[in-house]
Design an enzyme around this catalytic site. Structure first.
Site, mmCIF file in Angstrom:
data_model
loop_
_atom_site.group_PDB
_atom_site.id
_atom_site.type_symbol
_atom_site.label_atom_id
_atom_site.label_comp_id
_atom_site.label_asym_id
_atom_site.label_seq_id
_atom_site.Cartn_x
_atom_site.Cartn_y
_atom_site.Cartn_z
ATOM 1 C CB ALA A 1 -0.871 -0.062 1.171
ATOM 2 C CE LYS A 2 2.943 6.494 -4.298
ATOM 3 N NZ LYS A 2 4.568 6.509 -4.048
ATOM 4 C CB VAL A 3 0.096 4.170 3.705
ATOM 5 C CG1 VAL A 3 -0.204 4.861 5.049
ATOM 6 C CG2 VAL A 3 -0.769 3.132 3.397
ATOM 7 C CE1 TYR B 1 7.094 7.398 -0.301
ATOM 8 C CE2 TYR B 1 4.783 6.423 0.335
ATOM 9 C CZ TYR B 1 5.899 6.526 -0.408
ATOM 10 O OH TYR B 1 5.688 5.645 -1.512
#
Ligand code: PPE
Length: 304
Positions: A157-159, A163
């Site tokens: 998942a790009k959450v 980051y």
């Protein structure tokens, strides 16, 4: 400063860039749970086209599914909204940032009724690691920060919250005078760059990290396919930091970074210190595809 465009799509409406605001108690701002994408639109020889739009939209929905966010729009609506945002801004080439976030309502980790908001911005964004980096290669450093463990962050998942790790890694190596950070996975094998996947080439064979602690990059997948179509062997297998040091060639891939060669790792020159033949060949094909010159992969482009 980023190059402002005119409109941002917010929950179904195009609002003026300066009015695209959220409340300071927006849930995602505090706890980091949301999902986002990074997509590029290229000025092809046949007009603007978005690269692998369907795949990015699919990953956005997969990300939402993983972190249990109910998407308030269909895939089709999001695809249309992305196209509308680019068109409304009259951009021929741009970077597109859709973000799905938990909005204002209650606070605390467990909230039930906060709205799920969606915004899509698009702006003109040149080469991520510099034009010179694209051409001559960059200098990277292994970060002292470890990439996510698979049961700490579900990296498919790009959450937004994930980051923090990338931002710290990038800051650390920039302060030391390097261009980009490469992070090791929790077992000490190479994982990926702060915002890119990584490839090495040795004796004509390409190796890239398997899909464990890394983001399933769409550029990564494109490069694997391009290489295999050229008859070059690509294996997805863990490799070590010293494998990277002795590689003949190495490069990073990402929507923002495109295909950026690596010329140095931890002060060790990679290969000849210049982008090698395989890297250059793949980079050239990649750019021919995104600019609409190589029609073998025309399905990857959505013209506006
Ligand atoms: N790994 C990470 C951690 C990552 O953030 C990206 C994209 C990739 C790999 C490559 O994925 P793909 O874009 O699908 O090939 N990084 C985005 C963030 C850039 C930013 O600074 O923001 C991007 O390239 O859009």
């Amino acid at each position: 400063m980023l190059k402002e465009s005119e409109k941002i799509w917010m929950d179904g409406k195009l609002v003026d860039w300066k009015d695209a605001r959220v409340h300071v108690l927006t849930h995602t701002l505090h706890y980091g749970v949301g999902v986002f994408e990074g997509i590029r639109c290229y000025k092809t020889i046949n007009g603007p086209a978005i690269f692998r739009l369907d795949d990015h939209v699919e990953r956005l929905f997969s990300s939402a599914h993983i972190v249990n966010i109910d998407m308030p729009y269909s895939r089709e609506e999001i695809r249309e909204a992305i196209k509308e945002t680019v068109t409304a801004n009259r951009l021929e080439a741009c970077y597109i940032r859709p973000i799905v976030y938990i909005g204002y309502g209650s606070m605390g980790l467990y909230v039930e009724d906060n709205p799920v908001n969606v915004a899509i911005a698009a702006w003109s964004w040149g080469s991520y690691l510099g034009d010179e980096g694209l051409e001559r290669g960059i200098r990277v450093k292994i970060s002292s920060f470890t990439r996510h463990h698979v049961n700490i962050s579900m990296t498919r998942a790009k959450v937004p919250g994930y980051y923090v790790n990338s931002v710290l890694a990038k800051k650390e190596v920039k302060a030391a005078g390097y261009d980009e950070a490469v992070l090791l996975d929790p077992d000490g094998y190479i994982a990926e760059g702060s915002g890119e996947n990584i490839f090495i080439i040795r004796k004509g064979r390409i190796k890239t990290t398997p899909l464990t602690s890394i983001l399933e990059g769409i550029t990564r997948e494109s490069i694997i396919q391009i290489a295999r179509d050229k008859g070059i062997s690509v294996i997805e297998e863990r490799f070590t930091r010293d494998d990277l040091y002795i590689a003949d060639e190495a490069f990073l891939t990402g929507t923002a970074a495109e295909l950026t060669p690596i010329r140095e790792v931890d002060n060790r020159v990679i290969g000849s210190g210049k982008p090698g033949p395989v890297t250059k060949n793949l980079q050239e094909t990649f750019f021919n595809i995104v600019y609409g010159k190589d029609t073998r992969y025309k399905d990857w482009l959505t013209y506006l």
